[in-house]
Enzyme design. Sequence first.
Site, PDB file in Angstrom:
ATOM      1  N   HIS A   1       0.849  -1.196   0.000  1.00  0.00           N
ATOM      2  CA  HIS A   1       0.000   0.000   0.000  1.00  0.00           C
ATOM      3  C   HIS A   1       0.880   1.240   0.000  1.00  0.00           C
ATOM      4  O   HIS A   1       1.967   1.254   0.595  1.00  0.00           O
ATOM      5  CB  HIS A   1      -0.928   0.001   1.218  1.00  0.00           C
ATOM      6  CG  HIS A   1      -1.974   1.065   1.162  1.00  0.00           C
ATOM      7  ND1 HIS A   1      -1.721   2.371   1.516  1.00  0.00           N
ATOM      8  CD2 HIS A   1      -3.283   1.028   0.761  1.00  0.00           C
ATOM      9  CE1 HIS A   1      -2.827   3.088   1.353  1.00  0.00           C
ATOM     10  NE2 HIS A   1      -3.785   2.297   0.894  1.00  0.00           N
TER      11      HIS A   1
ATOM     12  N   GLU B   1      -3.629   2.434  -7.207  1.00  0.00           N
ATOM     13  CA  GLU B   1      -4.034   3.517  -6.317  1.00  0.00           C
ATOM     14  C   GLU B   1      -3.114   4.708  -6.530  1.00  0.00           C
ATOM     15  O   GLU B   1      -2.038   4.778  -5.934  1.00  0.00           O
ATOM     16  CB  GLU B   1      -4.020   3.051  -4.858  1.00  0.00           C
ATOM     17  CG  GLU B   1      -2.848   2.146  -4.466  1.00  0.00           C
ATOM     18  CD  GLU B   1      -2.517   2.218  -2.993  1.00  0.00           C
ATOM     19  OE1 GLU B   1      -3.404   2.523  -2.201  1.00  0.00           O
ATOM     20  OE2 GLU B   1      -1.347   1.999  -2.651  1.00  0.00           O
TER      21      GLU B   1
END
Length: 261
Positions: free
Chosen positions: A100, A172
Amino acid sequence: MTRKPLIAGNWKMNLNHFEAIALVQKIAFSLPDKYFDRVDVTVIPPFTDLRSVQTLVDGDKLRLTYGAQDVSQHDSGAYTGEISGAFLAKLGCTFAVVGHSERRTYHGETDELVAAKATAALKHGLTPIVCIGEQLEVREAGNHVEFNVNSLRGSLAGLSAEQIAQTVIAYEPVWAIGTGRVASAADAQEVCKAIRDELGNLASADVAAGVRVLYGGSVNAKNVGEIVGQGDVDGALVGGASLDGEQFATLSAIAAGGPLP
């Protein structure tokens, strides 16, 4: 190949285990069982919530799944603060997020480390959600596709075609995470298609056709329909909106094709 949409709610460092139980109950109440035939829904709580979530999901036989926000590349040993994939598997986790952007930014995680974590997750029967995404300056320079393709290669380095087939990829863009700025549906499709094309190069066309590619970055009930409606976007990695049970259920229903619950 038809890919079943996946909506994953990343709670980040929010909610204690009591609050986690309340949120999962709210999602389960707000999203009738029939939707789960058309969309996979998972929550990604903090480590300290996982046992409570497991007890609720198992006890109430919920079709909702859950996963972890990170996983160690190590199986066990003198690695203070690390959480093994074996531990997560025992807790019934389906997914483990790796790479992430907040892990990459605040903890210096590299593509090489992300690949090691993805490999460890797979070893223990977990599905890694492998995250990649560019900073704003990369986007503004027009190098976002090349950047993400290179990051994908590094983050899957050493994985076989069979292993790649068992992953989920999440695009993302860092500039859209928690900022309220959202990549347009066309922006998301451009990069997600490039990701799928590269998966074909790394594995095979058949593998690429089966891997789910998610978009993450300020996703909510108002924009999820258009984003998930793109041909190469198979769902969303949802941040802030996943902390609101009703909104998370609504956007999951939209991803399933409706109608609203």
